[in-house]
Design a protein around this motif. Structure first.
Motif, PDB file in Angstrom:
ATOM      1  N   LEU A 147      -7.216   3.077  -5.171  1.00  0.00           N
ATOM      2  CA  LEU A 147      -6.322   3.042  -4.016  1.00  0.00           C
ATOM      3  C   LEU A 147      -7.064   3.430  -2.737  1.00  0.00           C
ATOM      4  CD1 LEU A 147      -3.543   2.741  -2.720  1.00  0.00           C
ATOM      5  CD2 LEU A 147      -3.066   5.121  -3.366  1.00  0.00           C
ATOM      6  N   GLU A 148      -7.890   4.476  -2.812  1.00  0.00           N
ATOM      7  CA  GLU A 148      -8.663   4.886  -1.637  1.00  0.00           C
ATOM      8  C   GLU A 148      -9.601   3.768  -1.184  1.00  0.00           C
ATOM      9  OE1 GLU A 148     -10.659   8.548  -2.401  1.00  0.00           O
ATOM     10  OE2 GLU A 148      -8.798   9.714  -2.563  1.00  0.00           O
ATOM     11  N   LEU A 149     -10.256   3.121  -2.152  1.00  0.00           N
ATOM     12  CA  LEU A 149     -11.152   2.019  -1.809  1.00  0.00           C
ATOM     13  C   LEU A 149     -10.366   0.832  -1.247  1.00  0.00           C
ATOM     14  CD1 LEU A 149     -13.964   0.817  -1.758  1.00  0.00           C
ATOM     15  CD2 LEU A 149     -13.656   0.135  -4.158  1.00  0.00           C
ATOM     16  N   LEU A 150      -9.195   0.566  -1.813  1.00  0.00           N
ATOM     17  CA  LEU A 150      -8.365  -0.540  -1.338  1.00  0.00           C
ATOM     18  C   LEU A 150      -7.923  -0.304   0.099  1.00  0.00           C
ATOM     19  CD1 LEU A 150      -6.826  -3.167  -1.795  1.00  0.00           C
ATOM     20  CD2 LEU A 150      -4.991  -1.835  -2.883  1.00  0.00           C
ATOM     21  N   MET A 178       3.383  -0.698 -11.145  1.00  0.00           N
ATOM     22  CA  MET A 178       2.165  -0.739 -10.340  1.00  0.00           C
ATOM     23  C   MET A 178       1.463  -2.085 -10.506  1.00  0.00           C
ATOM     24  SD  MET A 178      -1.046   1.884 -10.328  1.00  0.00           S
ATOM     25  CE  MET A 178      -0.073   3.085  -9.434  1.00  0.00           C
ATOM     26  N   GLY A 179       1.443  -2.586 -11.742  1.00  0.00           N
ATOM     27  CA  GLY A 179       0.813  -3.879 -12.004  1.00  0.00           C
ATOM     28  C   GLY A 179       1.495  -5.015 -11.244  1.00  0.00           C
ATOM     29  N   ILE A 180       2.819  -4.937 -11.111  1.00  0.00           N
ATOM     30  CA  ILE A 180       3.563  -5.962 -10.367  1.00  0.00           C
ATOM     31  C   ILE A 180       3.128  -5.948  -8.897  1.00  0.00           C
ATOM     32  CG2 ILE A 180       5.847  -6.614  -9.508  1.00  0.00           C
ATOM     33  CD1 ILE A 180       6.969  -5.605 -12.213  1.00  0.00           C
ATOM     34  N   HIS A 181       3.048  -4.741  -8.302  1.00  0.00           N
ATOM     35  CA  HIS A 181       2.595  -4.633  -6.899  1.00  0.00           C
ATOM     36  C   HIS A 181       1.184  -5.187  -6.742  1.00  0.00           C
ATOM     37  CE1 HIS A 181       6.152  -2.555  -5.807  1.00  0.00           C
ATOM     38  NE2 HIS A 181       5.808  -1.335  -6.206  1.00  0.00           N
ATOM     39  N   LEU A 182       0.319  -4.866  -7.686  1.00  0.00           N
ATOM     40  CA  LEU A 182      -1.070  -5.310  -7.585  1.00  0.00           C
ATOM     41  C   LEU A 182      -1.190  -6.818  -7.758  1.00  0.00           C
ATOM     42  CD1 LEU A 182      -2.778  -2.356  -9.470  1.00  0.00           C
ATOM     43  CD2 LEU A 182      -3.054  -2.957  -7.045  1.00  0.00           C
ATOM     44  N   ASN A 183      -0.378  -7.396  -8.634  1.00  0.00           N
ATOM     45  CA  ASN A 183      -0.399  -8.858  -8.785  1.00  0.00           C
ATOM     46  C   ASN A 183       0.022  -9.545  -7.483  1.00  0.00           C
ATOM     47  OD1 ASN A 183      -1.306  -8.887 -11.427  1.00  0.00           O
ATOM     48  ND2 ASN A 183       0.761  -8.858 -12.299  1.00  0.00           N
ATOM     49  N   LEU A 195       0.830  -1.207   0.000  1.00  0.00           N
ATOM     50  CA  LEU A 195       0.000   0.000   0.000  1.00  0.00           C
ATOM     51  C   LEU A 195       0.867   1.260   0.000  1.00  0.00           C
ATOM     52  CD1 LEU A 195      -2.828  -1.032   2.485  1.00  0.00           C
ATOM     53  CD2 LEU A 195      -3.118  -0.510   0.050  1.00  0.00           C
ATOM     54  N   ARG A 196       1.935   1.241   0.775  1.00  0.00           N
ATOM     55  CA  ARG A 196       2.837   2.401   0.782  1.00  0.00           C
ATOM     56  C   ARG A 196       3.475   2.595  -0.588  1.00  0.00           C
ATOM     57  NH1 ARG A 196       4.265   0.378   5.964  1.00  0.00           N
ATOM     58  NH2 ARG A 196       6.110  -0.642   5.092  1.00  0.00           N
ATOM     59  N   VAL A 217     -11.062  -5.620  -5.120  1.00  0.00           N
ATOM     60  CA  VAL A 217     -10.667  -4.226  -5.340  1.00  0.00           C
ATOM     61  C   VAL A 217      -9.321  -4.174  -6.066  1.00  0.00           C
ATOM     62  CG1 VAL A 217     -10.045  -2.054  -4.227  1.00  0.00           C
ATOM     63  CG2 VAL A 217     -11.989  -3.360  -3.392  1.00  0.00           C
ATOM     64  N   CYS A 218      -8.405  -5.073  -5.704  1.00  0.00           N
ATOM     65  CA  CYS A 218      -7.105  -5.130  -6.387  1.00  0.00           C
ATOM     66  C   CYS A 218      -7.276  -5.444  -7.876  1.00  0.00           C
ATOM     67  CB  CYS A 218      -6.209  -6.176  -5.737  1.00  0.00           C
ATOM     68  SG  CYS A 218      -5.537  -5.712  -4.139  1.00  0.00           S
ATOM     69  N   VAL A 219      -8.203  -6.327  -8.190  1.00  0.00           N
ATOM     70  CA  VAL A 219      -8.452  -6.675  -9.594  1.00  0.00           C
ATOM     71  C   VAL A 219      -8.957  -5.450 -10.358  1.00  0.00           C
ATOM     72  CG1 VAL A 219      -9.915  -8.053 -11.132  1.00  0.00           C
ATOM     73  CG2 VAL A 219      -8.833  -9.123  -9.141  1.00  0.00           C
TER      74      VAL A 219
END
Length: 220
Positions: A184-187, A142-147, A124-125, A164-166
């Motif tokens: 990001l806010e929702l996550l 960003m996609g790597i972090h989200l995966n 998240l940071r 939410v990540c998806v």
């Protein structure tokens, strides 16, 4: 009857005891003895008070009453789990995680979840740091972090966080910065709900184990 907190009128004799996290059923009383704490055991202190036949726990209850709340706490635990499933916060993967916990690893679920919390907060940071950069354009990073976030959330059954990540990744794939900021806010919001609810779940489980019984160390 003397107040348990009136230190001016009595000086309690303290007894240290071990409470196995594997839900002990037996209660064995021994004389006060110093205990070397073993893995997966919790340490409590009980006092022998003037006028009491049995030692009294920190709660002020005699030890023989400690098991009375175990069934109520189990019911509270089941109700909270049912709520988390009904709200879609958790899914069946969490139950599979629970099945891996046994007497040899009684804290398995909480240990795995705490690792998840630690790694998730780093992710998240990192995500917020990327999006706060005015010159940000590295959507692949960003996609790597989200995966990573999707994979770890799936592994513990964090259904709503995963979903939410998806959606966040879909916005990232489209280079949609405004969409990423909203995601990001929702996550962060969903992650906070998950963390608070799981902490509540673990607290109830801890209380249930304490209420289920106490085993005193046996004297040689």
């Amino acid at each position: 009857m003397m107040s348990l907190h009136d230190n001016r009128r009595w000086k309690p004799r303290l007894l240290e005891c071990e409470i196995p996290a594997s839900n002990p059923k037996s209660l064995q009383i021994s004389k006060p003895k110093k205990v070397n704490l073993r893995p997966h055991f919790l340490l409590l202190k009980f006092a022998f008070l003037p006028g009491f036949k049995y030692p009294v726990a920190k709660t002020g209850l005699p030890l023989w009453m400690l098991g009375l709340d175990a069934d109520r706490l189990r019911a509270d635990l089941n109700r909270l789990l049912a709520f988390l499933f009904h709200q879609g916060i958790l899914d069946e993967q969490y139950l599979q995680l629970q099945q891996l916990q046994d007497e040899s690893s009684p804290n398995f679920v909480s240990e795995v979840v705490n690792i998840y919390f630690h790694e998730s907060e780093k992710l998240l940071r990192n995500l917020r740091s990327l999006l706060m950069d005015r010159d940000f354009s590295d959507y692949d990073k960003m996609g790597i972090h989200l995966n990573q976030f999707i994979g770890s959330s799936s592994s513990i059954g964090a259904k709503r966080v995963r979903n939410v990540c998806v959606a966040f990744r879909a916005a990232s794939d489209q280079n949609n910065r405004a969409g990423c900021l909203r995601a990001l806010e929702l996550l962060e919001h969903e992650y906070c709900i998950l963390k608070n609810k799981l902490h509540e779940l673990f607290q109830i489980e801890q209380q249930r184990l304490l209420a289920a019984g106490v085993r005193y160390p046996m004297l040689n």
